[in-house]
Scaffold this motif. Structure first.
Motif, PDB file in Angstrom:
ATOM      1  N   LEU A 305      43.594  35.417  81.377  1.00  7.34           N
ATOM      2  CA  LEU A 305      43.960  35.505  79.958  1.00  7.34           C
ATOM      3  C   LEU A 305      44.891  36.686  79.702  1.00  7.34           C
ATOM      4  N   THR A 306      44.716  37.769  80.460  1.00 10.56           N
ATOM      5  CA  THR A 306      45.621  38.905  80.309  1.00 10.56           C
ATOM      6  C   THR A 306      47.052  38.506  80.677  1.00 10.56           C
ATOM      7  N   ALA A 307      47.188  37.753  81.773  1.00  6.21           N
ATOM      8  CA  ALA A 307      48.517  37.257  82.146  1.00  6.21           C
ATOM      9  C   ALA A 307      49.065  36.303  81.088  1.00  6.21           C
ATOM     10  N   LEU A 308      48.183  35.479  80.498  1.00  2.90           N
ATOM     11  CA  LEU A 308      48.613  34.567  79.444  1.00  2.90           C
ATOM     12  C   LEU A 308      49.059  35.336  78.205  1.00  2.90           C
ATOM     13  N   ALA A 309      48.315  36.380  77.844  1.00  2.00           N
ATOM     14  CA  ALA A 309      48.670  37.167  76.659  1.00  2.00           C
ATOM     15  C   ALA A 309      49.980  37.908  76.849  1.00  2.00           C
ATOM     16  N   ALA A 310      50.273  38.294  78.087  1.00  3.80           N
ATOM     17  CA  ALA A 310      51.516  39.021  78.344  1.00  3.80           C
ATOM     18  C   ALA A 310      52.740  38.166  78.058  1.00  3.80           C
ATOM     19  N   SER A 311      52.611  36.853  78.198  1.00  5.66           N
ATOM     20  CA  SER A 311      53.742  35.958  77.943  1.00  5.66           C
ATOM     21  C   SER A 311      53.778  35.440  76.513  1.00  5.66           C
ATOM     22  N   CYS A 312      52.831  35.856  75.685  1.00  9.26           N
ATOM     23  CA  CYS A 312      52.784  35.384  74.293  1.00  9.26           C
ATOM     24  C   CYS A 312      53.789  36.168  73.450  1.00  9.26           C
ATOM     25  N   PRO A 313      54.569  35.506  72.608  1.00 17.51           N
ATOM     26  CA  PRO A 313      55.541  36.233  71.762  1.00 17.51           C
ATOM     27  C   PRO A 313      54.866  37.189  70.783  1.00 17.51           C
TER      28      PRO A 313
END
Length: 418
Positions: A305-313
């Motif tokens: 989820l941390t990796a997913l959040a890093a790509s969130c605008p």
């Protein structure tokens, strides 16, 4: 040598836990007092309706009275469900008076109203009064000289205060009341809730039938979600990746023909083919990631989820406290829910900040996603939120969405891990 943990922090933690339990009990007693007052009104309405049946008017009032009783009982069910296990309410009250009076749920609600309007009301009043004694007696030295001398007494008027020393004794009585509150309030809250748990819960046979119906619905939703997922993957492969691979094949054929005519044209065509192949590979990676979340096999859910959040605008923070890993299906569901929620936040909410909170409580993975956007999210306005609900219900989870106009929006998910 083994070290012994100091008893001070342990006692402080136990005291904090006890204080939290007491505050929860006080909150439930206050809520129970509110439903007890409503139960008193319902009991009076039932009594008046029964008496007016002697002159025939009550037969016209009875359906409305029983529906009102059902509404109040449903409020108590909702209150008790927020505290402990969910209580599933029965269906609507039968329209015919005879059928309504024969309904076991109606009879149990009448019994609950009688118990809650008496014992529940008394326990609620005591539960509200005891903390008041703590405050008034504990702060008595600060204001006793402001009241008339004949009224300067403790809460129970056991001691007349004429000096500061007497006022300090009253404040010690406030500490005693505090101990009483810590000891008796949790038990009083459970005792107040017992008639509702006993009488408002469905019978075992009804509960089993409702559970079978719920499982049937969730199975159908899981099948629909699976079919929709297959259609989405098929469209992504057919409309995206396949078309690009066809274009690569055409470009390679054109470059072969251009080699004999003009090698420079062949190089340009090969460059286009390479770019198209890279785009196809990128789309193929996206499809693969949508099938199985990346990183869950070799990393934990918070890391993924941390990796997913890093790509969130939108600026997104992950607050995860998970002592152990859950089942793969549960982690995958949580990942997809967070991914879909962050996508919706980025597209529609106009938010500046999003927060994802994960906790493991009572054999359940609790996921809470909040944003400071404009709110107004509607489950029925698009397929994204409906898809999340179906995916959650497929693993027997629970889903709730609160999104008032103007925000904030809070999406709460509970996924069983037992």
């Amino acid at each position: 040598m083994p070290t012994c943990e100091s008893p001070g922090p342990i006692r402080s933690q136990q005291l904090a836990t006890r204080a939290r339990v007491t505050m929860d009990a006080f909150e439930h007693l206050v809520g129970g007092l509110g439903t007890a007052v409503l139960a008193v009104g319902a009991l009076l309405a039932v009594t008046v309706t029964a008496l007016t049946c002697l002159v025939g008017v009550g037969f016209l009032l009875a359906p409305f009275t029983l529906r009102t009783l059902r509404m109040i009982a449903d409020r108590e069910r909702a209150r008790l469900s927020r505290w402990d296990a969910e209580i599933i309410g029965p269906g609507p009250v039968p329209a015919q008076l005879g059928a309504a009076l024969k309904d076991p749920a109606v009879r149990r609600e009448l019994g609950w109203a009688a118990c809650h309007a008496t014992a529940g009301l008394l326990l609620g009043l005591i539960g509200v009064t005891l903390p008041f004694y703590v405050v008034t007696n504990g702060t008595f030295p600060l204001w006793w000289h402001l009241v008339p001398p004949e009224e300067a007494t403790d809460s129970l008027e056991l001691m007349h205060v004429s000096s500061t020393q007497d006022a300090l004794w009253v404040s010690l009585m406030g500490l005693g009341w505090l101990v009483v509150v810590f000891v008796v309030l949790p038990g009083m809250a459970k005792l107040q809730a017992w008639p509702g748990r006993r009488l408002l819960s469905p019978e075992p046979s009804a509960d089993l039938a409702l559970r079978v119906a719920q499982l049937t619905a969730t199975r159908a939703a899981a099948l629909d979600a699976h079919s929709a997922e297959l259609r989405r993957i098929e469209r992504a492969l057919h409309d995206g990746t396949q078309n690009r691979l066809v274009a690569v094949n055409v470009l390679l054929g054109a470059s072969r023909g251009a080699l004999s005519r003009d090698p420079s044209d062949a190089h340009a065509i090969l460059d286009r083919a390479q770019d198209t192949a890279e785009e196809a590979l990128h789309e193929l990676r996206g499809v693969v990631r949508s099938i199985l979340p990346p990183g869950l096999d070799d990393r934990s859910l918070p890391d993924a989820l941390t990796a997913l959040a890093a790509s969130c605008p939108v600026d997104c923070r992950i607050d995860a406290d998970l002592p152990e890993r859950c089942a793969a299906s549960v982690e995958a569901t949580a990942y997809f829910v967070v991914a879909e929620a962050l996508t919706n936040i980025a597209k529609h909410s106009h938010a500046e900040q999003a927060n994802v909170r994960l906790r493991y409580v009572d054999d359940e993975l609790r996921v809470e996603i909040t944003d400071d956007g404009r709110g107004g999210a509607d489950e029925h306005s698009g397929s994204g939120i409906i898809g999340m609900r179906r995916r959650i219900e497929a693993v027997d989870g629970e889903f709730s969405l609160a999104s008032p106009a103007g925000g904030p929006t809070t999406l709460t998910v509970s996924l069983p891990c037992g």
